[in-house]
Design an enzyme around this catalytic site. Structure first.
Site, PDB file in Angstrom:
ATOM      1  N   SER A  88       0.510  -1.310  -0.166  1.00 54.53           N
ATOM      2  CA  SER A  88      -0.093  -0.224   0.227  1.00 54.53           C
ATOM      3  C   SER A  88       0.886   1.055  -0.118  1.00 54.53           C
ATOM      4  O   SER A  88       1.991   1.211  -0.835  1.00 54.53           O
ATOM      5  CB  SER A  88      -1.221   0.422   1.417  1.00 54.53           C
ATOM      6  OG  SER A  88      -2.073   0.782   1.078  1.00 54.53           O
ATOM      7  N   ARG A 113      -1.071  12.160  -0.551  1.00 55.57           N
ATOM      8  CA  ARG A 113      -1.937  11.509  -0.849  1.00 55.57           C
ATOM      9  C   ARG A 113      -2.251  11.132   0.809  1.00 55.57           C
ATOM     10  O   ARG A 113      -4.238  10.642   1.056  1.00 55.57           O
ATOM     11  CB  ARG A 113      -1.299   9.750  -1.087  1.00 55.57           C
ATOM     12  CG  ARG A 113      -1.863   8.438  -1.052  1.00 55.57           C
ATOM     13  CD  ARG A 113      -0.720   6.799  -0.361  1.00 55.57           C
ATOM     14  NE  ARG A 113      -1.166   6.576  -1.147  1.00 55.57           N
ATOM     15  CZ  ARG A 113      -1.780   5.335   0.158  1.00 55.57           C
ATOM     16  NH1 ARG A 113      -1.755   5.573   1.112  1.00 55.57           N
ATOM     17  NH2 ARG A 113      -2.319   3.445  -0.354  1.00 55.57           N
ATOM     18  N   GLN A 244      -4.301   3.047  -7.677  1.00 50.32           N
ATOM     19  CA  GLN A 244      -3.766   1.893  -6.834  1.00 50.32           C
ATOM     20  C   GLN A 244      -4.835   1.894  -5.787  1.00 50.32           C
ATOM     21  O   GLN A 244      -4.633   1.251  -4.739  1.00 50.32           O
ATOM     22  CB  GLN A 244      -2.384   2.039  -6.027  1.00 50.32           C
ATOM     23  CG  GLN A 244      -1.581   1.142  -4.896  1.00 50.32           C
ATOM     24  CD  GLN A 244      -1.143   2.231  -4.046  1.00 50.32           C
ATOM     25  OE1 GLN A 244      -1.552   2.820  -3.295  1.00 50.32           O
ATOM     26  NE2 GLN A 244       0.482   1.477  -2.843  1.00 50.32           N
TER      27      GLN A 244
END
Length: 292
Positions: A88, A113, A244
């Site tokens: 991750s 992010r 992702q």
């Protein structure tokens, strides 16, 4: 063949990276550069903050990234990976350590992010749960047949999948999975439904920053989360990185493919030992170690 692997959110601890800062001038310089880039002294929170401080997504993600990447950068000639991978968030660490992203760009992307994910979590209360002891196909089937948004998010090891989605949907899926024979269906203490469609607002925000970032060819193949495959082409790396946040973390598949490609030594770089435990269940017989 040696793999360097990088942990994700959840591996943080108070005091992380302090030894590096105190004992390595290169590390100290990089940590101070990070304080400048972020606009606050993350080192104070990492070294002397509380567990609550470190649990904030906007702090956790840059902190884990910094600990991992700076440690890798201080290894010098000892950092000679045949392959890299990250779980991750750890994928950003892996890409930066392998030279696909600069330290500055990697940190800026991780900060964006983290902020975007925090916003998405606050806008849409959601959760995740670890499911132990059922075949992947059964977990996928039950999630698909559960009302609401709930999906398989992390394929950690054979027999351990993390599901992600709306709170009520995850609760319903956990009940159905337990009835189907799961040994455990354990709700996780996380801020939201990572790697699910509920992260779409964060994905869209992060995509703009990734598109604008310069990605280079890494020094070795990077096994990326969304497909568990090795990548060196900057355009492919960029596309996979954008996918992702709402895509799956195919960690078990990544490790299996690295073993098939000849990997026989796995080194976890950064806080915690979670990846070492996962790899031990997948790559039996491989040499496994870690450095913090």
């Amino acid at each position: 063949m040696k793999v360097f692997m990088f942990p994700g959110q959840g591996s943080q601890f108070v005091g992380m990276g302090k030894d590096l800062y105190d004992n390595n001038p290169v590390a100290k310089e990089m940590f101070e550069k990070a304080n400048e880039i972020l606009g606050f002294r993350i080192t104070d929170l990492m070294f002397e903050g509380t567990e609550e401080d470190l649990k904030q997504t906007k702090v956790t993600q840059p902190a884990v990234f910094l600990h991992s990447v700076i440690l890798a950068k201080t290894l010098g000639d000892d950092f000679k990976p045949a392959m890299v991978a990250g779980h991750s968030l750890g994928e950003f660490s892996a890409l930066t350590a392998a030279g696909a992203l600069s330290f500055e760009d990697g940190l800026k992307l991780v900060a964006i992010r983290a902020q975007a994910m925090q916003k998405a979590c606050e806008a849409n209360p959601s959760t995740m749960a670890a499911i132990i002891g059922l075949p992947d196909e059964k977990v996928e089937e039950i999630c698909a047949n559960t009302d609401g948004v709930v999906v398989c998010a992390n394929y950690n090891t054979p027999g351990q999948i993390v599901i992600s989605g709306e709170i009520d949907a995850v609760d319903r899926a956990c009940a159905a999975l337990t009835e189907a024979g799961a040994k455990r269906a354990l709700k996780l203490k996380v801020g939201g439904a990572f790697h699910s469609p509920l992260m779409e607002p964060a994905r869209a925000e992060l995509a703009k920053a990734i598109e604008a970032a310069e990605i280079h060819e890494p020094v070795c193949p990077v096994y990326q989360n969304v497909d568990g495959m090795p990548h060196t082409d900057p355009a492919e790396i960029k596309a996979n990185l954008i996918a992702q946040l709402t895509g799956q973390v195919r960690w078990a598949q990544s490790v299996s493919r690295m073993v098939e490609a000849g990997a026989d030594e796995f080194v976890e770089v950064g806080p915690g030992k979670a990846l070492q435990g996962m790899v031990a269940k997948i790559a039996r017989g491989a040499a496994i170690s870690g450095m913090q």
